[in-house]
Structures are given as C-alpha cells and as structure tokens.
Scaffold this active site. Structure first.
Site, PDB file in Angstrom:
ATOM      1  CG  ASN A  25      -1.897   1.144   1.238  1.00  0.00           C
ATOM      2  OD1 ASN A  25      -1.828   2.056   0.416  1.00  0.00           O
ATOM      3  ND2 ASN A  25      -2.823   1.120   2.177  1.00  0.00           N
ATOM      4  NE  ARG A  73      -6.219   1.649  -0.369  1.00  0.00           N
ATOM      5  CZ  ARG A  73      -6.343   2.828   0.215  1.00  0.00           C
ATOM      6  NH1 ARG A  73      -5.280   3.444   0.677  1.00  0.00           N
ATOM      7  NH2 ARG A  73      -7.517   3.381   0.348  1.00  0.00           N
ATOM      8  CG  HIS A 162     -13.744   3.085   2.766  1.00  0.00           C
ATOM      9  ND1 HIS A 162     -14.530   4.014   3.416  1.00  0.00           N
ATOM     10  CD2 HIS A 162     -12.467   3.475   2.962  1.00  0.00           C
ATOM     11  CE1 HIS A 162     -13.754   4.929   3.973  1.00  0.00           C
ATOM     12  NE2 HIS A 162     -12.490   4.627   3.708  1.00  0.00           N
ATOM     13  CG  HIS A 190     -14.542   1.496   6.432  1.00  0.00           C
ATOM     14  ND1 HIS A 190     -13.658   0.451   6.305  1.00  0.00           N
ATOM     15  CD2 HIS A 190     -13.780   2.602   6.633  1.00  0.00           C
ATOM     16  CE1 HIS A 190     -12.418   0.896   6.410  1.00  0.00           C
ATOM     17  NE2 HIS A 190     -12.474   2.211   6.621  1.00  0.00           N
ATOM     18  N   GLY A 194     -11.856   8.267   7.658  1.00  0.00           N
ATOM     19  CA  GLY A 194     -12.765   8.289   6.526  1.00  0.00           C
ATOM     20  C   GLY A 194     -13.886   7.314   6.848  1.00  0.00           C
ATOM     21  NE  ARG A 223     -11.748  12.414   3.186  1.00  0.00           N
ATOM     22  CZ  ARG A 223     -11.467  11.130   3.026  1.00  0.00           C
ATOM     23  NH1 ARG A 223     -12.440  10.236   2.979  1.00  0.00           N
ATOM     24  NH2 ARG A 223     -10.214  10.731   2.927  1.00  0.00           N
ATOM     25  CG  ASP A 264      -8.729  10.349  18.203  1.00  0.00           C
ATOM     26  OD1 ASP A 264      -9.655   9.574  18.508  1.00  0.00           O
ATOM     27  OD2 ASP A 264      -7.528  10.033  18.325  1.00  0.00           O
ATOM     28  CD  GLU A 359      -9.116  -1.097   3.915  1.00  0.00           C
ATOM     29  OE1 GLU A 359      -9.614  -0.478   2.964  1.00  0.00           O
ATOM     30  OE2 GLU A 359      -8.549  -0.544   4.879  1.00  0.00           O
TER      31      GLU A 359
END
Length: 372
Positions: A25, A73, A162, A190, A194, A223, A264, A359
C-alpha cells in the site's frame, strides 16, 4: 486484457492456500506492507518518510523471501476495472488516465507498481481497486441527476470507495451468521477517519455513500460528508472564498474537526462525557447521519440480515454504535452488548455485528484467487 471481467469477490473461495503474496500500500511518503501465505500473515511493517520508493521497496525486499505474487492497493479503477487486474503496460496506462479522479492516491500507488515491477521481474503483480467492489451498483443508485451529456463526458458517476473493506467485512459477516454471502443482505459501516456505508445485496455492492470522490456521505474525521451543493456557491460568491480554499475546508477542516476541533472520536467522546457542548453536537450529528443511511439502505434492500460496524471507530466506539441504531427496535435492530462478533440480542430479526476489517488480507485473497 486490461479490465477483463471476472467473478465478483464474493464468489471466490477465501481458502486459497500456498500462495505467498506481498501486499503493498504505497502512499506519497509511506509504504505499508504485509506478507501472506494463504490466509496466514507472516510479516508486515511500515516504511515512513519515503522520498524514494525504490529505496523503500529494497528495504522491504530485504525482509521477505520467496514472494510468488505482489498485490497492490489501487484506490481508483474508474468504470473500467470491476475486479483485480494482472498488471501490464496497458493496465498501468489505464490507471494513469484515471489520475484526475484520484490525484492524491493513484500517483503513489503507480510509483509502487513501477518500482516493484523493476525489482521483481517475472513476479506477477496484481492491482486491487478500492472502487472495484462497487461496480455492481445498478445505474439507479450510481447516477447523479445532472445533465447526462456532461456527466458522460467527464465521468461523473458514483464510484464509491472502501470497497476492499466492504467486500471483506460483508463476507466475514455472512460467515459469522453461518450463511452463504450470496444469500445475505448486509449494511456495512466502515467508520474510521474516513467513513462510508454500503448496502451489500447477496454479496454484491448495491449502494454506497461515497460518490465521485470520498467526500460524499457520512460525517468523517475531517470531511463534511453530504452538504447542500449551494454552500460551495454561497461561500465563493458571498464570502469570497477561492474554490481551492473551499475544497480544502470540506476535506480537511470539516466533519468532526470542523464541528468541535477534534477529528479523533476518542477525544470527542471524552469531551462529551465532561459536558462539552460542541463535542456533544459533533457526536450527535455524526451518529444521526449514520442512522439516516441505515434507514435508507434498509428501505433499498427490503430485507436486512445484518448491520456490521468496522474500522477504528466502528470496532471500538460502543457509544457510536448504540446512538446510531437507537430507536430502530421496530425494524428489528437493537444492540445488547459491547465487544466483537454479534452484539444484538439472541434471535434478533437483524443481527448487529462488529467485524474487524483487514484490507491487506482481502488484497492478498483477491490476488491469489486471480492467479489461481
């Protein structure tokens, strides 16, 4: 042939043994890696402050042996890639053309591919796309109601992200329930920095909250998720904000951070516990948005067998799970306990589950399955 159609991930056996896959990744300044033999993770690590991917990958290859395949990835596969692809020059060219859709992610992903192909000639390299799982979404759930010619010309469609996590978690949820993924409908949540929701119908993505970009949908760490598009025009015309500044605000200074100054969830929960009003509002907005998507996807699916939480917040923040599903008892949805696995009451019409995502394991599985 690049982008050749293959069976969806749910149809592949997860018991692909004796294939040693190195999963990479590659970010702009880091390379995360894990080595798998079948389903067993043998080693892994993170190389940070990368200025040269060649040096980073040489360091990694000094720690691994007998690699039989490399799984990369790849964030954006556009409409072309609906499954993992064996990397050749044609695939590299196709992914390069997609850089405008993922300018922060596809270039470092491609840099890792370039170096890995040079350092490991003859070793099969496979691209596993975050967007691929969502290529099964029907047009009614993927199409934006804007001018059709403009959308077609510029590739404006719901791509979703995702996907690797949603594929892995939905399949593991079916296993947890002792059922075939092809016969299970799951709403996967998820929730990390994000965050995205996915309606998985019979093992395939049917709807998802992220769209053209990862900005749409749920409230996230930094976001905004869903907003009225007119906010952008208002800030540009009335507040005089440049478009770049608005884009930065929506991606990096919004969500939990924009609402209370912390992105967080652990800090948000602490502040909420001590009566901080802005943290309490941030928590309420965050969980209310999740509930809205759960309700919408319940309606779209018609029948829901499970709702599954995953990723950092989803796996660890019990308060989020309880608040997001509160008041849904009449739909057969309730939470009984904290922890992993099934956390709903025995015999509940809809199982509520917590399944840790992996993942890298999914990339290894899809890589080995493609080669097999």
């Amino acid at each position: 042939m690049a982008g050749e159609s293959r069976p969806p991930a749910w149809a592949w056996s997860v018991k692909v043994n004796h294939v040693r896959v190195l999963v990479l990744n590659c970010g702009s300044s880091s390379v995360k890696w894990r080595l798998f033999d079948g389903e067993a993770a043998l080693a892994g690590g993170l190389v940070e402050r990368v200025t040269d991917h060649t040096t980073a990958l040489r360091q990694i290859l000094g720690e691994v042996t007998d690699v039989q395949a490399v799984g990369h990835r790849m964030v954006h596969g556009g409409l072309r890639f609906s499954a993992p692809a064996l990397i050749d020059d044609e695939v590299v060219a196709a992914v390069t053309e997609l850089i405008p859709l993922a300018p922060l992610h596809n270039p470092p992903n491609l840099a890792g591919v370039k170096v890995a192909r040079e350092l490991m000639p003859g070793i099969p390299q496979v691209a596993v796309f975050d967007t691929a799982f969502h290529r099964t979404i029907p047009p009614v759930n993927a199409t934006y109601a804007i001018d059709a010619a403009t959308a077609a010309e510029h590739g404006i469609v719901r791509y979703g992200f995702h996907g690797t996590s949603h594929a892995y978690v939905s399949r593991k949820t079916a296993a947890l329930l002792g059922k075939d993924p092809a016969h299970v409908n799951v709403i996967t949540l998820h929730l990390g920095n994000g965050a995205s929701a996915c309606a998985v119908k019979g093992g395939r993505s049917f709807a998802t909250s992220m769209g053209l970009s990862p900005l749409e949908g749920l409230v996230m760490g930094t976001r905004s998720g869903d907003i009225d598009p007119a906010i952008v025009f208002h800030l540009h015309r009335v507040a005089g904000m440049p478009l770049d500044a608005i884009e930065t605000m929506l991606n990096r200074q919004s969500g939990l951070r924009g609402l209370c100054g912390d992105n967080d969830m652990r800090e948000v929960l602490k502040r909420r516990e001590f009566g901080d009003a802005s943290a309490a509002l941030a928590f309420d907005v965050y969980t209310a948005r999740i509930k809205q998507y759960v309700g919408a996807y319940y309606a779209l699916l018609g029948r829901v067998d499970a709702i599954t939480f995953t990723a950092g917040v989803g796996e660890n923040a019990h308060e989020v799970r309880v608040a997001a599903l509160s008041g849904l008892d009449r739909l057969g949805v309730s939470v009984e306990r904290d922890g992993k696995g099934v956390i709903s009451p025995p015999g509940a019409a809809v199982a509520v589950c917590v399944v840790p995502t992996d993942e890298e394991q999914e990339i290894a599985t899809q890589t080995a399955a493609l080669l097999a």
